[in-house]
Design a protein around this motif. Sequence first.
Motif, PDB file in Angstrom:
ATOM      1  N   UNK A  92       0.815  -1.173  -0.758  1.00  0.00           N
ATOM      2  CA  UNK A  92       0.426  -0.229  -0.153  1.00  0.00           C
ATOM      3  C   UNK A  92       0.742   1.784  -0.046  1.00  0.00           C
ATOM      4  N   UNK A  93       2.059   1.168   0.198  1.00  0.00           N
ATOM      5  CA  UNK A  93       2.647   2.188   0.490  1.00  0.00           C
ATOM      6  C   UNK A  93       3.273   2.813  -1.398  1.00  0.00           C
ATOM      7  N   UNK A  94       2.304   3.555  -1.661  1.00  0.00           N
ATOM      8  CA  UNK A  94       2.480   4.554  -3.429  1.00  0.00           C
ATOM      9  C   UNK A  94       2.283   5.814  -2.916  1.00  0.00           C
ATOM     10  N   UNK A  95       1.814   6.161  -4.406  1.00  0.00           N
ATOM     11  CA  UNK A  95       2.139   8.077  -3.808  1.00  0.00           C
ATOM     12  C   UNK A  95       0.652   8.321  -3.388  1.00  0.00           C
ATOM     13  N   UNK A  96      -0.450   7.855  -3.104  1.00  0.00           N
ATOM     14  CA  UNK A  96      -1.296   8.245  -2.552  1.00  0.00           C
ATOM     15  C   UNK A  96      -0.475   8.116  -0.775  1.00  0.00           C
ATOM     16  N   UNK A  97      -0.404   6.986  -0.345  1.00  0.00           N
ATOM     17  CA  UNK A  97      -0.381   7.263   0.786  1.00  0.00           C
ATOM     18  C   UNK A  97       1.354   8.393   1.518  1.00  0.00           C
ATOM     19  N   UNK A  98       2.068   8.006   0.346  1.00  0.00           N
ATOM     20  CA  UNK A  98       3.368   9.744   0.355  1.00  0.00           C
ATOM     21  C   UNK A  98       2.160  10.797   0.301  1.00  0.00           C
ATOM     22  N   UNK A  99       1.903  10.917  -0.152  1.00  0.00           N
ATOM     23  CA  UNK A  99       0.859  12.058   0.337  1.00  0.00           C
ATOM     24  C   UNK A  99       0.088  12.899   0.943  1.00  0.00           C
ATOM     25  N   UNK A 100      -0.278  11.673   2.284  1.00  0.00           N
ATOM     26  CA  UNK A 100      -1.236  11.959   3.570  1.00  0.00           C
ATOM     27  C   UNK A 100       0.164  11.653   4.597  1.00  0.00           C
TER      28      UNK A 100
END
Length: 471
Positions: free
Chosen positions: A342-350
């Motif tokens: 689950x660590x993708x761009x969306x998680x990075x943004x969160x």
Amino acid sequence: MNSDQIDASFDLLNADENAYTHQSYSTGSSHITLEKLEIIEQSDNWFKVLNETRAYAQRNDIDLVNPYDQLLSNHENVHIRHELIKKIEISLLDGTDYAIAAGAGIIAGIVDAVFVGTIGSGGNVSPLQGWTDKQYASIVNRFGVHYRASDQINKLDRNKMGVKEYRAAKERILRSVKEKGLESNIKYLENRFRVLYDTTGGNNSKLANGLKVNGMNTGNHHMLSLGHDPGPLGLVFSIIDQLTGKATFIEDGRIIRAATENINRINGQEVKGIIDAAHNWFGHCLSDISGSGSTKIGNRGSGLPAPFYVLFQRCQFGSIPIDSKNTSGTIAQLTEKMFKEGYDTRAFTAQLIPIIVYEVIIRMFWFFKQHFYFGKIISESMPFGGNNDLQRMLFVAAASFSAIDVGHATVKAGGAEPITFFMTLNYPGLINFGFKAVQNLRNEVAHIKKLNEFDADIQAEWDRLIITGSI
């Protein structure tokens, strides 16, 4: 006093250096009282010399106030002191400033621990991660609606239609497109913005001559294709790939290039080809960033890796515990597992949101203090640039935030899988902390250099006065 008396006085002064503080001598009809001068011992300790000088002045009732200050107004005195502080770059931060900086980091750390927490996949996500996923999905859906509607409207023949008929057709198309769901729009964007490096490996690798990229599969093909990086790195490699007809991958830590059988609409003609390739890269990233249609993990989807995250696949070294079975892996294997979980761009943004929290708090405080407390104009109070005091406060905030983050990750990983620790760490926070540390170190080195130059100028002027004996 006649000449004989003066000569006698000098003889007495040179006769005994250990004389008492007050001694009386008589020469003829006159009575002379000599006083031994107090001597301040030479010392390398500035504060010791300063304290002894002040004590001497107090004992002898000497006013240490600069007499030239009385010739200037209060405004001129303040202006001179401010200019001196600016020239030497003296820090104006006090205990309250440092406390507010540390407090901002603590508040952001609490936000991170409570609302971001451990990055998850599928439906097992934290409140901020879930909210960020929805924002990305909304953006992708809006772009899908836009491109879908534009493509259909552009096919209308306005020359054969009246104004009312054309408007009615446009409204009908917009209503129809808006009824489409996210997955439908994602698939439309994938077909609309095809790129030759979009391959999932295995039997569907689509590489020329049946070649395969070792280790590439459905779950990690976004990490092994450099063109899928959503940052500057991906843009550069995507343009190169589309213009040359070859795709760039990372295989066992090595960067390789291979021809593919995928359709590529870019013809490679000079400037227009570069612009079209960049536009195609952006559209394809939109089709993948919220979870591509072919790589679903739970109900969240496998998105794109964070910017520059793909470079970790070159790190085929290290022995890092990954699970409770004492399984260890390289940095590349760890980051791949993190991406799949689950660590993708969306998680990075969160994870960026808590950093924004303490940055905003510090910068707002800085603006209000500079403008309302120090009375500076708005342009001089803006919380941007390389002001040393502002950078110190941001560094303190980043340090306190990272301390809480690492502590939270350590506690959360206790008794759980080791991967939990890495999925809980706030990487944007650690990156920002490292950046602020380097920036403050650089500022301190420059400050020390400037002080040494200032001291050298003062010493040179002092030497000139001693040698020439004039001002």
